[in-house]
Scaffold this active site. Sequence first.
Site, PDB file in Angstrom:
ATOM      1  N   GLY A 266      31.399  28.719  37.921  1.00 40.19           N
ATOM      2  CA  GLY A 266      32.736  29.306  37.710  1.00 40.19           C
ATOM      3  C   GLY A 266      33.233  28.961  36.314  1.00 40.19           C
TER       4      GLY A 266
ATOM      5  N   TYR B  87      43.512  30.884  51.197  1.00 38.81           N
ATOM      6  CA  TYR B  87      43.149  30.016  50.065  1.00 38.81           C
ATOM      7  C   TYR B  87      43.388  28.545  50.427  1.00 38.81           C
ATOM      8  CZ  TYR B  87      43.509  27.934  45.355  1.00 38.81           C
ATOM      9  OH  TYR B  87      43.371  27.139  44.254  1.00 38.81           O
TER      10      TYR B  87
END
Length: 313
Positions: free
Chosen positions: A9, A139
């Site tokens: 990422g 999330y």
Amino acid sequence: MEQQILVIGALGQIGSDLVPALRRLYGASRVIASDVKPARDDEGPYVMQDCTDGASLAELVRRSRVKVIYHLAAMLSATAEKDPQQAWRLNVDGLYTVLEVARIHQCQIFVPSSIAAFGPETPRDPTPQITIQRPTTIYGISKVIGELLCAYYATRYNVDARGLRFPGLISATAPPGGGTTDYAVEIFHAALETGAYTCYLRPDTRLPLMYMADGIRAILELMAADRSRLRYASAYNIQGFSATPAELAAAIARRIPHAQITYDIQPDRQAIADSWPRALDDSAAREDWGWRPQYDLEATVDEMLNAIRCQHT
Ligand code: SER
């Protein structure tokens, strides 16, 4: 070959600042940046890699002798609510895949958690290190799973898994993309570009925020800390400063007098923000590994405006 560090990422909000910091510390050639998109620059090794593909990730880790993984790939809170199934695949399946690779190849691993790991029943001001969590977003649920999985891999398999519960991070380097705290970055760009910003949260929404330089230093200090001293290795609360959109706008207006803020409340993001802490009690991080934030609201505003002005010149 020297042991390598892998950042998964790398092109995201945290990775865009962490990769250069790691390369300054350890040398560019030792830090492999990876993401699902093509590289933005060629300042060091880069691999296009999907973290949910365990076989090719394991091969990369074996071939490159990776011994430390920073696993930053995740969908942020507002984007995740738009596609909870995809959020689960990336945030939960992806983390499980990476943790398995860390277990098999005995890597130290960093996994960020968030203020989103708390929910409406959590004490909010300040939120203790150990408390009821019960987040209401996919999330946040994925972040609690991450915290628990990291703790499980540490006790069950002795994986050196570490993590931090980040406040909303503020950086001029990369935009956050789909978070509930994006306003705290967008407002700076708007102030310098048009002088006008429309905020999607109420002016009195107090949230914990942190300048990215503090966030990066927290990661590096936690990863270097003596493991035997870490009581909550998988998820330490860290506090930067707490502010409302109105306070942030006022601090900017003291430096850019024509900067204006208006409000057009988005109920979805407001509901998420209302379920999060107003401040984090980070006394455990202070005691166990010496955490101290260096940037308050005023210092953050100065740094952000300088950094964005430099990008424009
Ligand atoms: N900044 C993140 C978000 O707003 C919280 O971790 O989703």
